[in-house]
Each structure stands twice: as structure tokens, then as C-alpha cells.
Design a protein around this motif. Structure first.
Motif, mmCIF file in Angstrom:
data_model
loop_
_atom_site.group_PDB
_atom_site.id
_atom_site.type_symbol
_atom_site.label_atom_id
_atom_site.label_comp_id
_atom_site.label_asym_id
_atom_site.label_seq_id
_atom_site.Cartn_x
_atom_site.Cartn_y
_atom_site.Cartn_z
ATOM 1 N N LEU A 131 127.755 56.007 111.572
ATOM 2 C CA LEU A 131 128.685 55.369 112.488
ATOM 3 C C LEU A 131 129.568 56.432 113.134
ATOM 4 N N LEU A 132 129.607 56.445 114.450
ATOM 5 C CA LEU A 132 130.434 57.387 115.207
ATOM 6 C C LEU A 132 131.787 56.727 115.427
ATOM 7 N N PHE A 133 132.868 57.328 114.883
ATOM 8 C CA PHE A 133 134.139 56.606 114.842
ATOM 9 C C PHE A 133 135.316 57.339 115.474
ATOM 10 N N SER A 134 135.093 58.533 116.010
ATOM 11 C CA SER A 134 136.224 59.308 116.514
ATOM 12 C C SER A 134 135.724 60.360 117.481
ATOM 13 N N PRO A 135 136.578 60.846 118.388
ATOM 14 C CA PRO A 135 136.108 61.824 119.365
ATOM 15 C C PRO A 135 135.460 63.050 118.741
ATOM 16 N N ASN A 180 128.850 64.489 121.230
ATOM 17 C CA ASN A 180 128.846 63.930 119.884
ATOM 18 C C ASN A 180 130.203 63.335 119.547
ATOM 19 N N ALA A 181 130.331 62.922 118.316
ATOM 20 C CA ALA A 181 131.559 62.323 117.801
ATOM 21 C C ALA A 181 131.750 62.787 116.377
ATOM 22 N N GLN A 182 132.850 62.374 115.769
ATOM 23 C CA GLN A 182 132.943 62.460 114.319
ATOM 24 C C GLN A 182 132.190 61.265 113.762
ATOM 25 N N GLY A 183 131.242 61.546 112.893
ATOM 26 C CA GLY A 183 130.438 60.478 112.331
ATOM 27 C C GLY A 183 130.452 60.515 110.816
ATOM 28 N N LEU A 223 136.426 76.083 128.412
ATOM 29 C CA LEU A 223 136.281 75.225 127.230
ATOM 30 C C LEU A 223 137.247 74.058 127.146
ATOM 31 N N VAL A 224 138.318 74.038 127.938
ATOM 32 C CA VAL A 224 139.319 72.987 127.724
ATOM 33 C C VAL A 224 138.714 71.591 127.855
ATOM 34 N N ASP A 225 137.809 71.389 128.803
ATOM 35 C CA ASP A 225 137.261 70.052 129.005
ATOM 36 C C ASP A 225 136.180 69.683 127.997
ATOM 37 N N VAL A 226 135.868 70.600 127.093
ATOM 38 C CA VAL A 226 134.935 70.288 126.006
ATOM 39 C C VAL A 226 135.577 69.313 125.017
ATOM 40 N N TYR A 227 136.914 69.276 124.990
ATOM 41 C CA TYR A 227 137.640 68.480 123.999
ATOM 42 C C TYR A 227 138.179 67.203 124.663
ATOM 43 N N PRO A 228 137.475 66.076 124.527
ATOM 44 C CA PRO A 228 137.884 64.859 125.242
ATOM 45 C C PRO A 228 139.181 64.277 124.706
ATOM 46 N N LEU A 229 139.947 63.701 125.610
ATOM 47 C CA LEU A 229 141.210 63.086 125.232
ATOM 48 C C LEU A 229 141.050 61.628 124.818
ATOM 49 N N GLU A 230 140.018 60.986 125.312
ATOM 50 C CA GLU A 230 139.902 59.553 125.117
ATOM 51 C C GLU A 230 138.703 59.208 124.232
ATOM 52 N N TRP A 231 138.845 58.109 123.553
ATOM 53 C CA TRP A 231 137.767 57.547 122.734
ATOM 54 C C TRP A 231 137.763 56.047 122.989
ATOM 55 N N ALA A 253 142.829 57.823 109.941
ATOM 56 C CA ALA A 253 143.707 58.995 109.976
ATOM 57 C C ALA A 253 142.994 60.192 110.592
ATOM 58 N N LEU A 254 141.718 60.385 110.280
ATOM 59 C CA LEU A 254 140.948 61.483 110.875
ATOM 60 C C LEU A 254 140.780 61.278 112.371
ATOM 61 N N ASP A 255 140.604 60.037 112.793
ATOM 62 C CA ASP A 255 140.516 59.716 114.212
ATOM 63 C C ASP A 255 141.795 60.125 114.925
ATOM 64 N N ARG A 256 142.932 59.733 114.375
ATOM 65 C CA ARG A 256 144.211 60.078 115.001
ATOM 66 C C ARG A 256 144.440 61.580 115.001
ATOM 67 N N LEU A 257 144.071 62.236 113.922
ATOM 68 C CA LEU A 257 144.219 63.685 113.847
ATOM 69 C C LEU A 257 143.416 64.363 114.949
ATOM 70 N N ARG A 258 142.170 63.957 115.111
ATOM 71 C CA ARG A 258 141.325 64.594 116.109
ATOM 72 C C ARG A 258 141.864 64.383 117.523
ATOM 73 N N ARG A 259 142.336 63.185 117.814
ATOM 74 C CA ARG A 259 142.886 62.929 119.145
ATOM 75 C C ARG A 259 144.119 63.801 119.406
ATOM 76 N N GLU A 260 144.941 63.941 118.391
ATOM 77 C CA GLU A 260 146.144 64.751 118.564
ATOM 78 C C GLU A 260 145.797 66.222 118.745
ATOM 79 N N VAL A 261 144.840 66.739 117.999
ATOM 80 C CA VAL A 261 144.414 68.140 118.172
ATOM 81 C C VAL A 261 143.924 68.357 119.600
ATOM 82 N N HIS A 262 143.098 67.455 120.109
ATOM 83 C CA HIS A 262 142.608 67.594 121.481
ATOM 84 C C HIS A 262 143.767 67.539 122.479
ATOM 85 N N GLY A 263 144.735 66.674 122.221
ATOM 86 C CA GLY A 263 145.889 66.599 123.100
ATOM 87 C C GLY A 263 146.663 67.899 123.146
#
Length: 333
Positions: free
Chosen positions: A108-112, A227-230, A288-296, A245-255
Motif C-alpha cells: 500500500l502506497l501511503f505517503s509522498p 514512487n511513494a512510501q509504501g 532536484l528541487v522538483d523531485v520532492y513533491p509537496l502534495e499527496w 506520522a511518517l506521512d506527515r514527516l515526509r510532507r514536512e521534509v519536502h516542504g
């Protein structure tokens, strides 16, 4: 009052969501599941994920999360580690998830994760100008179970090219491909960031990206999500708090990366780029900046579904999975 751009607004919203929900969320990380630390993919030198952990640590974003970092050797290997149980969470793409589901392992892919950052490179003096020019020639690629390889195969197919039949493919670990290319044993290298940027800085010529090829062949105007975090669906069900929590962490890192792309240059050594490689370091924020998506959400899910639909249509996979392979754990929050 200062004006906030869209990226800053997105990150600000994520900070607020994290601050409001952190205490109950992190307190629930072990609820309904194992009390053991979540085994997650560590930053890997030579991959675009290499800066994620140092950025998180710089800003204290993972405080309160019980994580065990497990090193991999790059594309393909981390997917194997997830399926074997050595990892609870790793990078995973939609086609890989479909292949796994057909073998009885529901991922299951659950996070950016990452937007597609696979590049086609040739030597500076090469006569080849497009991937089509290289048909019949030797090309080096990542392993054939990696998201990078599968997206390359798909982007070729939507342009009417049978990648495995029409190229002399030398697939293997990313470092092996680099060695083949630098020795001149192959005519082209299909590789990921930051390796592509290092080679471009040294004089290699980038003739295409898999993202561009996908857009040309599919007619899509949106970025190709790699890909995603799966995780196994059973793990997500049993560890919903940790996954959220991992989903939120990943979004914040990308931000944080989008707010300050210079971080990518600052953390160049995590990418495996030495201080003396000044041209490569200077290119990192731009390339590389656009390699890290902001949205999921819908954009990523539409990309995944389009990839799966075309993969079935083109015979890359036999059928769609019975259940959707992606989810938004934060929907409605």
C-alpha cells in the motif's frame, strides 16, 4: 504583512497540522500493532532520498517517532527488503505494487515519495540525440525490479518502443551502470539523481528524461510520480498511527526543501558529491528541487492510476490489482 507563496502556505499548513496533531498521533504510534521501532529506509548515498534524513534531523522533525533506519543499496534492493520483512517502509512505485499484489504481497502506497528523476545520458561526443536513436545499442539501467527501470519501460512503451526488445539492456546496481558508462562499455546510461547531475557537471549530455518521454507519449501535462512510501497493507492496518506520522514527516521534509532549495547543495556530501565538485553542487537546487513533491492526493493518485492503466494496456503487467494500491491517511483531517 508579507506575502506567502503557495509552497510556503502548504508548508505552513503542514506545520500547523503537525503541531495540533502531534501529541495524540505520536502517542498512538504503537496502538494496535507492534511496540517495536518502525524499520524504515535510510538515506542512501547516490540516491535522491539521501538528504531526507539529514533535513529531518536539522529541523528536529522526527522527534517522538521511534524509527530504526535500515540501509539499502539503492533501487530494487529496498523493494526486496520490504517484501522480505527487513524493512517495514520503503520507496515503492505503482507498477511494483501491482506486480507484488499478483504474487500475493499487497503493498500500500501511503505517503509522498519522489517525482520521476530518471535521465537518459550519453557522452559529450556521442552522435545520439534521442532515445530512439539508441535502439539496438547497449544501454545501462538500474535493476529491472526498480521503479526507475519500470518507469523507463513504460515511458518507452507509450512512445511505441519495446524497451527490452529494442535495446541491448545491461541492468544492475546503479554503481555498476555508472562504471559501464564511464568505461565506454555502453552507449548510454539511464540513471537517477543525483548521479545524473554529477555526470552532467562532468560533461555528459542529457538527451531525455523519463518524465518528458511519458508526457510526450501519454499526452499528460502532470509530472510523472515515480514512487511513494509504501508498506505491506497489513503493516499499515496494524500501525496506522506510525504510518500517519511518517506521512506527515515526509510532507514536512519536502516542504523544508522547497522553502530553501539551497539545503540540497548544503547537504551535497549525503548525495555522495564531494566538496571539490563545485559545478555539480551548484546544479543540485535547480535540478532536484522538483523531485520532492509537496502534495499527496489526487494528482499523485491520478498519475499512479494512469501508469497502471497503460501498463495493462501495453502488456507490462497482466491485470490491475483487485484493491487500489494507494491511500491518503490524512484525508479529511
Amino acid at each position: 504583512m508579507p506575502t506567502l507563496n503557495r509552497r510556503s502556505l502548504l508548508r505552513t499548513g503542514l506545520v500547523a497540522a503537525t503541531a495540533l496533531g502531534a501529541a495524540p498521533l505520536l502517542g498512538a504510534c504503537g496502538a494496535g500493532g507492534s511496540p517495536e521501532a518502525a524499520k524504515v529506509q535510510d538515506s542512501e548515498e547516490g540516491t535522491a532520498s539521501a538528504v531526507l534524513r539529514p533535513v529531518a534531523e536539522r529541523f528536529g522533525l522526527a522527534q517522538g517517532l521511534d524509527l530504526e533506519y535500515i540501509a539499502g543499496t539503492g533501487p530494487g534492493d529496498v523493494q526486496n527488503k520490504l517484501l522480505s520483512g527487513a524493512l517495514d517502509v520503503s520507496s515503492f512505485g505503482p507498477i511494483g505494487a501491482a506486480v507484488s499484489a499478483s504474487a500475493g504481497a499487497e503493498v500500500l502506497l501511503f505517503s509522498p515519495g519522489l517525482n520521476n528523476h530518471v535521465r537518459w545520458l550519453v557522452a559529450d561526443g556521442s552522435p545520439y540525440r534521442t532515445p530512439a536513436d539508441l535502439r539496438g545499442k547497449a544501454v545501462a539501467t538500474p535493476p529491472n525490479n526498480s521503479d526507475a527501470y519500470r518507469s523507463t519501460q513504460l515511458a518507452s512503451a507509450v512512445n511505441g518502443i519495446d524497451f527490452e526488445a529494442e535495446y541491448d539492456v545491461h541492468q544492475g546496481a546503479v554503481l555498476n551502470g555508472l562504471a559501464l558508462f564511464e568505461r565506454g562499455d555502453v552507449e548510454a546510461l539511464i540513471t537517477i539523481e543525483p548521479n545524473a547531475t554529477r555526470l552532467v557537471a562532468r560533461g555528459a549530455r542529457q538527451i531525455a528524461t523519463v518524465d518528458d518521454l511519458w508526457r510526450e507519449g501519454s499526452g499528460s501535462s502532470e509530472p510523472l510520480v515515480l514512487n511513494a512510501q509504501g508498506a505491506l497493507r497489513s503493516w499499515v492496518d496494524a500501525n496506522a498511527g506510525t504510518a500517519a506520522a511518517l506521512d506527515r514527516l515526509r510532507r514536512e521534509v519536502h516542504g523544508r526543501i522547497h522553502d530553501d532549495p539551497g539545503l540540497l547543495a548544503e547537504f551535497h556530501e549525503y548525495y555522495g558529491i564531494g566538496a571539490d565538485e563545485t559545478e555539480a553542487i551548484a546544479l543540485l537546487p535547480e535540478r532536484l528541487v522538483d523531485v520532492y513533491p509537496l502534495e499527496w492526493g489526487d494528482t499523485a493518485f491520478d498519475s499512479f492510476q494512469a501508469q497502471l492503466d497503460r501498463a495493462v494496456e501495453l502488456g507490462i503487467i497482466d491485470a490491475l490489482p483487485e484493491q487500489e494500491v494507494f491511500t491518503d491517511l490524512g484525508a479529511g483531517r
